[in-house]
Design a protein around this motif. Structure first.
Motif, PDB file in Angstrom:
ATOM      1  N   TYR A  41      -4.424   5.860   7.584  1.00 55.67           N
ATOM      2  CA  TYR A  41      -3.243   5.568   6.786  1.00 55.67           C
ATOM      3  C   TYR A  41      -2.890   4.090   6.937  1.00 55.67           C
ATOM      4  O   TYR A  41      -3.180   3.482   7.975  1.00 55.67           O
ATOM      5  N   PRO A  42      -2.239   3.500   5.918  1.00 58.84           N
ATOM      6  CA  PRO A  42      -1.906   2.071   5.976  1.00 58.84           C
ATOM      7  C   PRO A  42      -1.196   1.659   7.262  1.00 58.84           C
ATOM      8  O   PRO A  42      -1.491   0.605   7.809  1.00 58.84           O
ATOM      9  N   GLY A  43      -0.289   2.525   7.735  1.00 54.29           N
ATOM     10  CA  GLY A  43       0.474   2.198   8.934  1.00 54.29           C
ATOM     11  C   GLY A  43      -0.374   1.981  10.175  1.00 54.29           C
ATOM     12  O   GLY A  43       0.082   1.420  11.153  1.00 54.29           O
ATOM     13  N   GLN A  44      -1.631   2.449  10.136  1.00 53.33           N
ATOM     14  CA  GLN A  44      -2.488   2.308  11.309  1.00 53.33           C
ATOM     15  C   GLN A  44      -3.301   1.019  11.282  1.00 53.33           C
ATOM     16  O   GLN A  44      -4.059   0.744  12.203  1.00 53.33           O
ATOM     17  N   LEU A  68       0.867  -1.181   0.000  1.00 59.28           N
ATOM     18  CA  LEU A  68       0.000   0.000   0.000  1.00 59.28           C
ATOM     19  C   LEU A  68       0.903   1.230   0.000  1.00 59.28           C
ATOM     20  O   LEU A  68       2.059   1.155   0.401  1.00 59.28           O
ATOM     21  N   PHE A  69       0.355   2.365  -0.452  1.00 62.21           N
ATOM     22  CA  PHE A  69       1.164   3.583  -0.500  1.00 62.21           C
ATOM     23  C   PHE A  69       1.081   4.277   0.855  1.00 62.21           C
ATOM     24  O   PHE A  69       0.019   4.796   1.221  1.00 62.21           O
ATOM     25  N   PRO A  70       2.173   4.313   1.616  1.00 58.76           N
ATOM     26  CA  PRO A  70       2.088   4.752   3.015  1.00 58.76           C
ATOM     27  C   PRO A  70       1.737   6.226   3.180  1.00 58.76           C
ATOM     28  O   PRO A  70       1.283   6.630   4.233  1.00 58.76           O
ATOM     29  N   HIS A  71       1.941   7.031   2.128  1.00 62.72           N
ATOM     30  CA  HIS A  71       1.685   8.467   2.280  1.00 62.72           C
ATOM     31  C   HIS A  71       0.243   8.840   1.939  1.00 62.72           C
ATOM     32  O   HIS A  71      -0.127  10.005   2.016  1.00 62.72           O
ATOM     33  N   LEU A  72      -0.552   7.842   1.561  1.00 64.08           N
ATOM     34  CA  LEU A  72      -1.946   8.121   1.203  1.00 64.08           C
ATOM     35  C   LEU A  72      -2.875   7.348   2.139  1.00 64.08           C
ATOM     36  O   LEU A  72      -2.516   6.271   2.617  1.00 64.08           O
ATOM     37  N   THR A  73      -4.073   7.899   2.374  1.00 65.74           N
ATOM     38  CA  THR A  73      -5.036   7.162   3.185  1.00 65.74           C
ATOM     39  C   THR A  73      -5.531   5.958   2.380  1.00 65.74           C
ATOM     40  O   THR A  73      -5.302   5.860   1.170  1.00 65.74           O
TER      41      THR A  73
END
Lengths: 259, 417
Positions: free
Chosen positions: A152-155, A107-112
């Motif tokens: 965001y993907p990181g969450q 997934l693109f980490p800088h995008l929701t």
């Protein structure tokens, strides 16, 4: 094998009886190492093909050749009537129609999550933002994570990320989805939620090529299972026959090690 | 009772609060063993003496008359005094777009904070820390102003900046990209106001004005060039790769001072003869831009390499064109990763602009030296005062850039990984 026997293989196996992907004599080298040897395979429309085999056997390389993440050195690859050539337009055409789900989600980490899903429909299909977002919301409901849309993907947990990645792929309304070990990077308790999503997809009539080590999934969902070893296809059969009555010695050995 | 319903376990899990009395603080931090005690005994008087001397110089013995008389020279050099209105208009434009940009960034940061559930520090302490450097800069400048007009105009410019900020916070989400355009238009517009329509030739600019012009102008020009060169170095076309590599290695391998000198001599021959009046300031700007863009290219290339291959593959497999893969997926992540290095390059450039004295331009540092040669100040050893003054300007603005980059980094890092 000739094209007609290949085709009849696919027709017998399942799907609608039309051909979606044809691989003919596909070979691939990494420097001096031959990663694929004479791959002949036909995937029917709406068919689910699982590719298994020991690591290093060329499974991932094979499906990565289908959308030109790797370039094959010999042979033909045809996806829904478009032959993969050096012409960028053909490559783009095939990539638009072919989704891919990765082991590490990507997934693109800088995008929701919402932006991840709507990006390609908006920038490749030129859909209006509003339409793209409505579709994205429906897809997130389908993969059962609508509440994560604006995070965001990181969450997200690994399983949620992989389902978001599947939704991102579906948003392009692909004709084929390639799965490259989609559950290998997941914790055991998250594997099931991703496999359930994939099973639902297969039942809905998606054409799928899956590289996976989940033999339970292969058994339950696959129309055919391809066993690969040392860059070549050793055996292709319906899951029941392949798992209970493997014809080749190498298949027997592999199955005895993992089952 | 309310206190009875409070679970005791919750209070018990809080970390124990240790009471620090001044005596224990002193013992722990200054006299923890004989060696530290010795250092304390030696250094406390030394530091006290240094502070005393500095304070005495700043407030008692320093003869600041030279700064009061020459403040205008230090700010703008020989810029014609009757054309000052152009500078003020340009400053107002820059304040407006600057405020707009900060406002939009603040609004975006607040949204990101809401999404990720992270709390933004909106306390007055944080606000004071952020405004500290620019306000100190302005206050120190104002100490040397003896007339009311610049003060009033400055208040006006600040008011315009604040208005831009308030407006920026209200810009709708999907219009924010337009603000970048507004900033570029504002910078270009302010240049036109100063030099266009019978305005002031750049050769008569000086002082802090050209320092700021070189810094901001070169950064704005070098950034896009640097990004393109960085992409070029990763191109699959050998010609592009070689050309960009030679470009980078040439400009990184040459001393800036030599480049400035060579540029001053050679650049006039590289333009059509009718452009022969290409000003020394433009020549220096070109050299600074070429030099900085080579460094920016290397920084950005590092950022591009930090992006995992999976990001490219995901972008490709979605059918994005190569340009969109780069613009939408790779560059935003790569640039975020290199903000500290890019700001470092900006600060470095800001200080390197002092080298223009080699081609005879009156930048801030040179003016500081020249004014000590004025008849009324000659031979009085006032170089200490002027150097302390310009050093303060260089330091406080560098420090401001550095602190703001750390904040930007923290904010843009929100929600990733």
């Amino acid at each position: 094998m000739t094209e007609s026997t290949l085709t009849s293989q696919a027709l017998e196996a399942g799907g609608t009886g039309e051909v979606m992907i044809t691989l003919e004599g596909v070979e691939k080298w990494f420097d001096d190492f031959q990663a694929l040897r004479g791959i002949d395979l036909v995937v029917g429309r709406q068919e689910t093909v699982v590719i298994c085999g020991p690591s290093g056997s060329g499974k991932s390389t094979l499906i990565r050749c289908v959308n030109r993440l790797e370039e094959h050195d010999r042979g033909r690859i045809v996806v829904d009537g478009t032959e993969l050539s050096d012409d960028v337009r053909d490559i783009q055409e095939i990539r638009r129609e072919t989704g891919m789900v990765f082991q590490s989600f990507n997934l693109f980490p800088h995008l929701t999550i919402m932006e991840n899903i709507t990006l390609a429909p908006r920038h490749v299909r030129h859909k209006p933002k509003k339409d793209a977002e409505e579709t994205a919301m429906k897809l997130l409901e389908r993969v059962k994570i609508p509440e994560q849309a604006h995070k965001y993907p990181g969450q997200l947990s690994g399983g949620q990320q992989q389902r978001a990645a599947i939704a991102r792929t579906l948003a392009m309304e692909p004709k084929v989805i390639l799965f490259d070990e989609p559950t290998s990077a997941l914790d055991p308790e998250m594997i099931k939620e991703v496999l359930d999503t994939m099973e639902e997809l297969a039942e809905s009539g998606m054409t799928m090529m899956c590289v996976t080590h989940e033999m339970g999934f292969a058994r339950a969902v696959a129309d055919r299972v391809v066993f690969m070893s040392d860059g070549g296809i050793v055996e292709v059969n319906d899951p029941e026959s392949l798992f209970t009555d493997p014809q080749e010695e190498r298949t027997q050995l592999f199955l005895s090690q993992i089952l | 009772m309310a206190t009875d319903t409070t679970p005791t376990s919750a209070t018990a899990t809080k970390p124990p609060v240790q009471k620090v009395t001044p005596a224990t603080w002193l013992r722990e931090n200054l006299f923890s063993n004989w060696w530290n005690s010795l250092l304390t005994v030696l250094f406390v008087p030394l530091i006290a003496w240094a502070l005393w001397s500095i304070g005495r110089f700043l407030f008692v013995t320093g003869r600041w008359e030279i700064i009061i008389v020459n403040l205008t020279n230090l700010m703008v050099g020989d810029f014609p005094r009757e054309q000052f209105w152009r500078l003020w208009v340009a400053m107002a434009i820059l304040a407006a777009v600057g405020g707009l940009l900060v406002g939009v960034t603040a609004a975006a940061a607040r949204e990101a904070a809401v999404i990720t559930g992270r709390e933004l520090d909106t306390s007055w302490r944080e606000t004071a820390r952020r405004l500290g450097p620019p306000v100190s800069f302005l206050v120190v400048m104002m100490l040397f102003v003896r007339t009311a007009t610049p003060l009033l105009l400055l208040v006006g410019v600040i008011a315009i900046g604040v208005a831009g900020f308030v407006l920026g916070r209200r810009v709708p989400h999907d219009r924010r990209a337009l603000v970048n355009l507004a900033v570029v238009a504002g910078v270009a517009g302010s240049l036109v106001v100063i030099s266009g329509f019978g305005g002031v030739s750049r050769d008569s600019w000086g002082g802090l004005l050209i320092t700021a012009y070189f810094t901001i102008g070169s950064l704005l020009l070098a950034f896009p060039i640097g990004v393109l060169v960085a992409l070029g170095r990763r191109s699959t076309l050998p010609v592009v790769r070689w050309t960009t590599t030679v470009y980078v290695e040439f400009f990184r391998g040459s001393p800036l001072i030599a480049l400035l000198f060579v540029g001053w001599l050679v650049l006039p021959f590289m333009f059509p003869p009718e452009w022969e009046n290409i000003t020394r300031i433009s020549r220096a700007l070109i050299i600074f831009t070429l030099f900085t863009s080579a460094y920016v290219a290397e920084i950005v290339r590092g950022g591009l390499q930090s992006i995992p291959r999976g990001q490219w593959e995901a972008a490709k497999s979605l059918g994005l064109s190569p340009w969109k893969q780069t613009r939408l997926i790779i560059l935003p992540q790569a640039l975020r990763n290199v903000i500290p290095a890019l700001v470092g390059q900006g600060i470095s450039l800001y200080k390197d602009t002092t080298l223009v004295l080699i081609i005879g331009l009156n930048d801030l540092l040179r003016v500081a030296q020249n004014i000590t040669q004025q008849p009324q100040f000659l031979g009085q050893g006032l170089i200490a005062e002027t150097l302390v003054f310009v050093s303060f300007i260089y330091w406080i603005l560098s420090y401001w850039m550095s602190r703001e980059s750390q904040r930007l980094e923290a904010r843009l890092g929100v929600g990733t990984r």
